[in-house]
Scaffold this motif. Structure first.
Motif, PDB file in Angstrom:
ATOM      1  N   LEU A  35       0.822  -1.205   0.000  1.00  0.00           N
ATOM      2  CA  LEU A  35       0.000   0.000   0.000  1.00  0.00           C
ATOM      3  C   LEU A  35       0.858   1.259   0.000  1.00  0.00           C
ATOM      4  N   VAL A  36       1.868   1.299   0.856  1.00  0.00           N
ATOM      5  CA  VAL A  36       2.753   2.464   0.921  1.00  0.00           C
ATOM      6  C   VAL A  36       3.458   2.654  -0.422  1.00  0.00           C
ATOM      7  N   SER A  37       3.890   1.577  -1.029  1.00  0.00           N
ATOM      8  CA  SER A  37       4.548   1.659  -2.331  1.00  0.00           C
ATOM      9  C   SER A  37       3.626   2.302  -3.373  1.00  0.00           C
ATOM     10  N   VAL A  38       2.396   1.823  -3.448  1.00  0.00           N
ATOM     11  CA  VAL A  38       1.422   2.388  -4.396  1.00  0.00           C
ATOM     12  C   VAL A  38       1.142   3.846  -4.053  1.00  0.00           C
ATOM     13  N   ASN A  39       0.923   4.125  -2.768  1.00  0.00           N
ATOM     14  CA  ASN A  39       0.621   5.498  -2.364  1.00  0.00           C
ATOM     15  C   ASN A  39       1.763   6.458  -2.664  1.00  0.00           C
ATOM     16  N   LEU A  40       2.991   6.034  -2.434  1.00  0.00           N
ATOM     17  CA  LEU A  40       4.137   6.900  -2.752  1.00  0.00           C
ATOM     18  C   LEU A  40       4.194   7.189  -4.251  1.00  0.00           C
ATOM     19  N   ASP A  41       3.912   6.177  -5.068  1.00  0.00           N
ATOM     20  CA  ASP A  41       3.864   6.390  -6.515  1.00  0.00           C
ATOM     21  C   ASP A  41       2.762   7.366  -6.911  1.00  0.00           C
ATOM     22  N   GLU A  42       1.674   7.368  -6.128  1.00  0.00           N
ATOM     23  CA  GLU A  42       0.552   8.267  -6.404  1.00  0.00           C
ATOM     24  C   GLU A  42       0.697   9.602  -5.682  1.00  0.00           C
ATOM     25  N   LYS A  43       1.890   9.843  -5.137  1.00  0.00           N
ATOM     26  CA  LYS A  43       2.243  11.109  -4.487  1.00  0.00           C
ATOM     27  C   LYS A  43       1.517  11.376  -3.182  1.00  0.00           C
ATOM     28  N   THR A  44       1.091  10.303  -2.481  1.00  0.00           N
ATOM     29  CA  THR A  44       0.568  10.474  -1.130  1.00  0.00           C
ATOM     30  C   THR A  44       1.715  10.981  -0.270  1.00  0.00           C
ATOM     31  N   LYS A  45       1.450  11.985   0.542  1.00  0.00           N
ATOM     32  CA  LYS A  45       2.481  12.622   1.363  1.00  0.00           C
ATOM     33  C   LYS A  45       2.609  11.882   2.696  1.00  0.00           C
ATOM     34  N   TYR A  46       3.752  11.257   2.924  1.00  0.00           N
ATOM     35  CA  TYR A  46       4.034  10.551   4.179  1.00  0.00           C
ATOM     36  C   TYR A  46       5.027  11.360   4.995  1.00  0.00           C
ATOM     37  N   ARG A  47       4.761  11.476   6.298  1.00  0.00           N
ATOM     38  CA  ARG A  47       5.679  12.082   7.249  1.00  0.00           C
ATOM     39  C   ARG A  47       5.758  11.151   8.446  1.00  0.00           C
ATOM     40  N   TYR A  48       6.968  10.944   8.960  1.00  0.00           N
ATOM     41  CA  TYR A  48       7.189   9.999  10.053  1.00  0.00           C
ATOM     42  C   TYR A  48       7.935  10.671  11.193  1.00  0.00           C
ATOM     43  N   ILE A  49       7.511  10.355  12.412  1.00  0.00           N
ATOM     44  CA  ILE A  49       8.294  10.669  13.604  1.00  0.00           C
ATOM     45  C   ILE A  49       8.683   9.323  14.199  1.00  0.00           C
ATOM     46  N   VAL A  50       9.991   9.100  14.324  1.00  0.00           N
ATOM     47  CA  VAL A  50      10.518   7.823  14.807  1.00  0.00           C
ATOM     48  C   VAL A  50      11.653   8.083  15.798  1.00  0.00           C
ATOM     49  N   PRO A  51      11.935   7.111  16.666  1.00  0.00           N
ATOM     50  CA  PRO A  51      13.059   7.263  17.590  1.00  0.00           C
ATOM     51  C   PRO A  51      14.370   6.807  16.950  1.00  0.00           C
ATOM     52  N   ALA A  52      15.446   7.332  17.465  1.00  0.00           N
ATOM     53  CA  ALA A  52      16.782   6.953  16.986  1.00  0.00           C
ATOM     54  C   ALA A  52      17.227   5.669  17.693  1.00  0.00           C
ATOM     55  N   THR A  53      16.665   4.546  17.259  1.00  0.00           N
ATOM     56  CA  THR A  53      17.023   3.243  17.822  1.00  0.00           C
ATOM     57  C   THR A  53      17.694   2.399  16.747  1.00  0.00           C
ATOM     58  N   LYS A  54      18.332   1.322  17.172  1.00  0.00           N
ATOM     59  CA  LYS A  54      18.963   0.414  16.207  1.00  0.00           C
ATOM     60  C   LYS A  54      17.909  -0.236  15.309  1.00  0.00           C
ATOM     61  N   THR A  55      16.750  -0.552  15.866  1.00  0.00           N
ATOM     62  CA  THR A  55      15.676  -1.150  15.061  1.00  0.00           C
ATOM     63  C   THR A  55      15.217  -0.189  13.978  1.00  0.00           C
ATOM     64  N   VAL A  56      15.012   1.061  14.341  1.00  0.00           N
ATOM     65  CA  VAL A  56      14.583   2.047  13.342  1.00  0.00           C
ATOM     66  C   VAL A  56      15.688   2.275  12.317  1.00  0.00           C
ATOM     67  N   GLU A  57      16.926   2.342  12.748  1.00  0.00           N
ATOM     68  CA  GLU A  57      18.046   2.511  11.809  1.00  0.00           C
ATOM     69  C   GLU A  57      18.060   1.375  10.780  1.00  0.00           C
ATOM     70  N   LYS A  58      17.896   0.154  11.260  1.00  0.00           N
ATOM     71  CA  LYS A  58      17.845  -1.011  10.365  1.00  0.00           C
ATOM     72  C   LYS A  58      16.637  -0.909   9.421  1.00  0.00           C
ATOM     73  N   ASN A  59      15.479  -0.540   9.968  1.00  0.00           N
ATOM     74  CA  ASN A  59      14.267  -0.463   9.152  1.00  0.00           C
ATOM     75  C   ASN A  59      14.272   0.732   8.200  1.00  0.00           C
ATOM     76  N   LEU A  60      14.995   1.792   8.542  1.00  0.00           N
ATOM     77  CA  LEU A  60      15.140   2.905   7.592  1.00  0.00           C
ATOM     78  C   LEU A  60      15.929   2.465   6.358  1.00  0.00           C
ATOM     79  N   LYS A  61      16.958   1.661   6.564  1.00  0.00           N
ATOM     80  CA  LYS A  61      17.714   1.122   5.431  1.00  0.00           C
ATOM     81  C   LYS A  61      16.811   0.257   4.560  1.00  0.00           C
ATOM     82  N   LEU A  62      16.007  -0.554   5.205  1.00  0.00           N
ATOM     83  CA  LEU A  62      15.055  -1.395   4.482  1.00  0.00           C
ATOM     84  C   LEU A  62      14.003  -0.547   3.768  1.00  0.00           C
ATOM     85  N   TYR A  63      13.523   0.492   4.410  1.00  0.00           N
ATOM     86  CA  TYR A  63      12.541   1.422   3.823  1.00  0.00           C
ATOM     87  C   TYR A  63      13.105   2.038   2.536  1.00  0.00           C
TER      88      TYR A  63
END
Length: 143
Positions: A35-63
């Motif tokens: 869904l996020v992939s399709v929405n990004l292609d359709e220019k849906t505006k996503y904004r995220y607030i996340v903590p600076a954790t190792k899990t988020v760092e790993k998932n940001l690379k994956l994102y």
């Protein structure tokens, strides 16, 4: 509200503001990733607030890999705040169409439960206002 209903809500949204302790849904849940992939292609505006954790760092690379986004796009669309002891107790929260008629929902942060909380209009507006204030405080722009 169920996860399937939430997916339908997000599919119709023009903007999605996410507060996530792990980025689980965006990187580890197949239905949301598609869904996020399709929405990004359709220019849906996503904004995220996340903590600076190792899990988020790993998932940001994956994102970045999943959605083929650049470091510049990550810097523009993510507000990364210091880690806190509260992270294990946080749910993932999303605010849909905050600029028009905000609808806020929350789900377990690290599991694909079918249980979703849909907040009332007053709470949704309050959450949208708080998200915007935090974003402006650190990014110095509107989300």
């Amino acid at each position: 509200m169920t996860l399937k209903q939430l997916i339908k809500l997000e599919n119709k949204a023009k903007e999605v503001w996410v507060i996530s302790p792990t980025l689980h849904y965006d990187t580890e849940n197949k239905e949301f990733s598609e869904l996020v992939s399709v929405n990004l292609d359709e220019k849906t505006k996503y904004r995220y607030i996340v903590p600076a954790t190792k899990t988020v760092e790993k998932n940001l690379k994956l994102y970045k890999k999943i959605y083929n986004v650049s470091e510049v796009e990550i810097a523009a669309n993510f507000l990364i705040l210091p880690d806190t002891e509260f992270i294990p107790f946080m749910e993932e929260t999303a605010i849909y169409n905050a600029s028009t008629k905000a609808i806020a929902c929350a789900a377990p942060a690290t599991e694909d439960s079918n249980d979703v909380i849909k907040f009332n209009e007053t709470t949704s507006k309050t959450m949208a206002k708080a998200f915007k204030a935090i974003w402006k405080k650190y990014k110095r722009t509107n989300p």
